[in-house]
Design a protein around this motif. Structure first.
Motif, PDB file in Angstrom:
ATOM      1  N   ILE A 203      -0.698  11.166   1.154  1.00 49.49           N
ATOM      2  CA  ILE A 203      -0.453  11.509   2.556  1.00 49.49           C
ATOM      3  C   ILE A 203       0.646  12.560   2.654  1.00 49.49           C
ATOM      4  O   ILE A 203       0.525  13.539   3.401  1.00 49.49           O
ATOM      5  N   GLU A 204       1.722  12.384   1.906  1.00 48.38           N
ATOM      6  CA  GLU A 204       2.815  13.367   1.956  1.00 48.38           C
ATOM      7  C   GLU A 204       2.364  14.756   1.528  1.00 48.38           C
ATOM      8  O   GLU A 204       2.927  15.757   1.969  1.00 48.38           O
TER       9      GLU A 204
ATOM     10  N   LEU B  37      -9.368   4.805   2.744  1.00 42.52           N
ATOM     11  CA  LEU B  37     -10.653   4.153   3.025  1.00 42.52           C
ATOM     12  C   LEU B  37     -10.839   2.913   2.158  1.00 42.52           C
ATOM     13  O   LEU B  37     -11.270   1.861   2.649  1.00 42.52           O
ATOM     14  N   ASP B  38     -10.502   3.014   0.893  1.00 36.09           N
ATOM     15  CA  ASP B  38     -10.651   1.879  -0.024  1.00 36.09           C
ATOM     16  C   ASP B  38      -9.702   0.734   0.323  1.00 36.09           C
ATOM     17  O   ASP B  38     -10.000  -0.424   0.038  1.00 36.09           O
ATOM     18  N   SER B  39      -8.577   1.059   0.927  1.00 36.69           N
ATOM     19  CA  SER B  39      -7.588   0.016   1.235  1.00 36.69           C
ATOM     20  C   SER B  39      -8.026  -0.904   2.367  1.00 36.69           C
ATOM     21  O   SER B  39      -7.469  -1.991   2.538  1.00 36.69           O
TER      22      SER B  39
ATOM     23  N   LEU C 242       0.799  -1.221   0.000  1.00 41.32           N
ATOM     24  CA  LEU C 242       0.000   0.000   0.000  1.00 41.32           C
ATOM     25  C   LEU C 242       0.834   1.275   0.000  1.00 41.32           C
ATOM     26  O   LEU C 242       0.328   2.346  -0.336  1.00 41.32           O
ATOM     27  N   GLU C 243       2.079   1.172   0.392  1.00 38.71           N
ATOM     28  CA  GLU C 243       2.905   2.380   0.475  1.00 38.71           C
ATOM     29  C   GLU C 243       2.877   3.172  -0.830  1.00 38.71           C
ATOM     30  O   GLU C 243       2.705   4.397  -0.822  1.00 38.71           O
ATOM     31  N   ALA C 244       3.033   2.502  -1.942  1.00 35.12           N
ATOM     32  CA  ALA C 244       3.077   3.192  -3.235  1.00 35.12           C
ATOM     33  C   ALA C 244       1.766   3.916  -3.538  1.00 35.12           C
ATOM     34  O   ALA C 244       1.761   4.969  -4.180  1.00 35.12           O
ATOM     35  N   VAL C 245       0.660   3.369  -3.064  1.00 30.33           N
ATOM     36  CA  VAL C 245      -0.654   3.967  -3.308  1.00 30.33           C
ATOM     37  C   VAL C 245      -0.913   5.138  -2.362  1.00 30.33           C
ATOM     38  O   VAL C 245      -1.429   6.179  -2.776  1.00 30.33           O
TER      39      VAL C 245
END
Length: 109
Positions: A35-36, A77-79, A27-30
């Protein structure tokens, strides 16, 4: 304004922990770009604790309104659904802590 520490915890079935840990890593890539780019982000950490079969998001924000941006961040939310589908449970409500006191290493700013 006071800084806010936001804590979100996902509990995993022990037999699904490794799979969910990988899902969280993926999920990091998504999630990272959005977020940043959010106003007020100071730091964001994703952690794992195999002994409790849990994964966490702990973040530091400049204020409560900034922290609450994650409440409506659609990719976040989708994750959640794939984790829920595999038996994960999220502790709710998500916790937004106002600091009571702070420690820093002696001699460091």
């Amino acid at each position: 304004m006071q800084p806010v520490v936001r804590v979100s915890i996902l509990r995993c079935p022990p037999d699904k922990f490794a799979e969910m840990r990988q899902m969280m890593n993926d999920l990091e890539a998504v999630l990272r770009p959005g977020i940043e780019a959010m106003r007020g982000l100071v730091a964001f950490y994703v952690g794992e604790d195999e002994s409790t079969s849990s994964l966490s998001n702990v973040s530091l924000w400049t204020d409560l309104d900034a922290a609450k941006q994650l409440d409506t961040f659609r990719p976040m939310l989708d994750s959640a659904k794939p984790f829920l589908d595999k038996g994960g449970t999220f502790e709710r409500p998500i916790m937004n802590y106002l600091p009571m006191w702070e420690l820093k290493p002696v001699g460091k700013v």
